[in-house]
Design an enzyme around this catalytic site. Structure first.
Site, PDB file in Angstrom:
ATOM      1  N   ARG A 102      33.415  45.118  19.702  1.00  0.00           N
ATOM      2  CA  ARG A 102      33.186  43.822  20.377  1.00  0.00           C
ATOM      3  C   ARG A 102      33.159  42.759  19.287  1.00  0.00           C
ATOM      4  O   ARG A 102      32.325  42.811  18.381  1.00  0.00           O
ATOM      5  CB  ARG A 102      31.870  43.841  21.146  1.00  0.00           C
ATOM      6  N   HIS A 129      38.567  40.906  28.021  1.00  0.00           N
ATOM      7  CA  HIS A 129      37.462  41.838  28.315  1.00  0.00           C
ATOM      8  C   HIS A 129      38.032  42.917  29.241  1.00  0.00           C
ATOM      9  O   HIS A 129      37.676  42.998  30.425  1.00  0.00           O
ATOM     10  CB  HIS A 129      36.304  41.085  28.961  1.00  0.00           C
ATOM     11  N   GLN A 132      35.805  45.333  31.346  1.00  0.00           N
ATOM     12  CA  GLN A 132      35.214  44.658  32.501  1.00  0.00           C
ATOM     13  C   GLN A 132      36.211  44.635  33.658  1.00  0.00           C
ATOM     14  O   GLN A 132      35.863  44.926  34.808  1.00  0.00           O
ATOM     15  CB  GLN A 132      34.820  43.227  32.108  1.00  0.00           C
ATOM     16  N   ASP A 223      31.810  33.675  35.922  1.00  0.00           N
ATOM     17  CA  ASP A 223      31.263  34.106  34.626  1.00  0.00           C
ATOM     18  C   ASP A 223      30.602  32.876  34.009  1.00  0.00           C
ATOM     19  O   ASP A 223      30.787  31.748  34.494  1.00  0.00           O
ATOM     20  CB  ASP A 223      32.418  34.636  33.747  1.00  0.00           C
ATOM     21  N   CYS A 263      30.423  39.239  36.116  1.00  0.00           N
ATOM     22  CA  CYS A 263      30.402  40.308  35.097  1.00  0.00           C
ATOM     23  C   CYS A 263      29.016  40.492  34.502  1.00  0.00           C
ATOM     24  O   CYS A 263      28.729  41.558  33.962  1.00  0.00           O
ATOM     25  CB  CYS A 263      31.419  40.007  34.007  1.00  0.00           C
ATOM     26  N   ARG A 291      31.029  49.813  35.496  1.00  0.00           N
ATOM     27  CA  ARG A 291      31.403  49.780  34.082  1.00  0.00           C
ATOM     28  C   ARG A 291      31.352  51.197  33.508  1.00  0.00           C
ATOM     29  O   ARG A 291      32.237  51.625  32.758  1.00  0.00           O
ATOM     30  CB  ARG A 291      30.440  48.876  33.285  1.00  0.00           C
TER      31      ARG A 291
HETATM   32  N1  NVA Z   1      32.694  35.372  28.867  1.00  0.00           N
HETATM   33  C1  NVA Z   1      31.472  36.006  28.478  1.00  0.00           C
HETATM   34  C2  NVA Z   1      31.430  37.398  28.983  1.00  0.00           C
HETATM   35  C3  NVA Z   1      30.153  38.132  28.687  1.00  0.00           C
HETATM   36  C4  NVA Z   1      30.177  39.539  29.203  1.00  0.00           C
HETATM   37  C5  NVA Z   1      31.360  35.985  26.965  1.00  0.00           C
HETATM   38  O1  NVA Z   1      32.359  36.225  26.293  1.00  0.00           O
HETATM   39  O2  NVA Z   1      30.268  35.702  26.459  1.00  0.00           O
HETATM   40  N1   CP Z   2      29.567  42.210  31.268  1.00  0.00           N
HETATM   41  C1   CP Z   2      29.282  42.572  30.016  1.00  0.00           C
HETATM   42  O1   CP Z   2      30.161  42.852  29.186  1.00  0.00           O
HETATM   43  O2   CP Z   2      27.950  42.618  29.736  1.00  0.00           O
HETATM   44  P1   CP Z   2      27.306  42.806  28.308  1.00  0.00           P
HETATM   45  O3   CP Z   2      27.618  41.578  27.486  1.00  0.00           O
HETATM   46  O4   CP Z   2      25.839  42.960  28.567  1.00  0.00           O
HETATM   47  O5   CP Z   2      27.901  44.031  27.663  1.00  0.00           O
END
Ligand code: NVA
Ligand code: CP
Length: 306
Positions: A102, A129, A132, A223, A263, A291
């Protein structure tokens, strides 16, 4: 090496010369694939951003597959001290069976993929993502039994989640509409790619009109308005994004059987109202559960059957 059982190894001199040779012989045999103990597959999690769902669902999925997980917290590994990414990738490749990363730049994920021969999974980047999206598609299919003639409307920021949904929906032939304020549209190249995949068989529509987007939709998805790494923009974005909030009023324009997805994590009162996330049309907890199932399937697939 029964003789070493239960003993500390704090210095090379903690073993005898004979034991040292014995260790080296055993290591060579293991490297050659002989005397190989039963080996469980190991997943590494290298997360440069916070995570609850992805971290836990990947971990539990791997445990349920009979494997192990190592949390490669950047703060306690050498990556935070500047070890070059290609070096880290090539070393992790020698230990792990699969690596989930990540991070911020998609290019960094690409580099991990290029330098490590083991499967590398995108656990979220600024651009995508995909894990997701797997769970989202599973959830929609569970709810409606099909993707045909289903319309998913994503409202808010044209971000990583929107990008993967655009591509994923187009791939399964589900209609996707993305309603964002101007200047916050998804990346043009991804929209173009989604259009190519959909090939006119399903809808790919961008708009800045939330009500028009929602009319007749089966799925309302939102989101956060400011993603990880954009925290300093959070306050200034709120008034721009307010009309795109998923709430009971907006939901009233959708199909009466529409479901609400997010999400998570959610900011109640910003991109989603408390009533919408807690209401009877919300499927966000099923979505979060999925997930784990989706990633278990992904892990099993990339690791192969053995
Ligand atoms: N768009 C958000 C998704 C978090 C799961 C982010 O990147 O922070
Ligand atoms: N939706 C999602 O990716 O959640 P987290 O950031 O908690 O992993």
């Amino acid at each position: 090496m029964e003789a070493l059982k239960g003993r500390d190894f704090l210095s090379v001199t903690d073993v005898s010369v004979e034991e040292l040779h014995g260790l080296l012989d055993l290591a060579a045999q293991m490297k050659a694939g002989k005397a190989k103990p039963r080996r469980e597959k190991v997943l590494g999690l290298l997360f440069y951003k916070a995570s609850t769902r992805t971290r836990v669902s990947f971990s539990v999925a791997m445990y349920q597959l009979g494997g192990q997980v190592i949390d490669l917290n950047p703060n306690v590994t050498q990556v935070s001290r500047g070890e070059p990414l290609p070096d880290t990738a090539r070393v992790l490749d020698r230990y792990l069976d699969v690596l989930a990363v990540r991070t911020f730049a998609q290019e960094d994920l690409q580099s991990f993929g290029d330098y490590a021969d083991i499967p590398v999974i995108n656990a979220l980047s600024d651009r995508f993502h995909p894990c997701q999206a797997l769970a989202d598609l599973l959830t929609v299919r569970e709810c409606f039994g099909t993707f045909n003639d289903i319309t998913l409307t994503y409202l808010g920021d044209g971000n990583n989640v929107a990008h993967s949904l655009l591509l994923g929906c187009a791939m399964v032939g589900m209609n996707i509409r993305v309603a964002t304020p101007k200047q916050f549209e998804p990346a043009a190249d991804i929209v173009e790619q989604a259009n190519k995949i959909a090939a006119g068989k399903s809808e790919v529509r961008l708009t800045d009109d939330p009500i028009a987007a929602v009319k007749g939709s089966d799925v309302l998805y939102t989101d956060v308005w400011a993603s990880m790494g954009q925290e300093e923009q959070a306050r200034t974005r709120i008034p721009l994004f307010q009309p795109y909030q998923v709430n009971e009023d907006l939901l009233s324009y959708a199909d009466s059987n529409a479901i609400v997805l997010h999400c998570l994590p959610a900011h109640r009162g910003e991109e989603i109202s408390d009533g919408a996330i807690e209401g009877h049309q919300s499927r966000v907890w099923d979505q979060a559960e999925n997930r784990m199932h989706a990633q278990k399937a992904l892990l099993a697939s990339v690791l192969g059957a053995d």
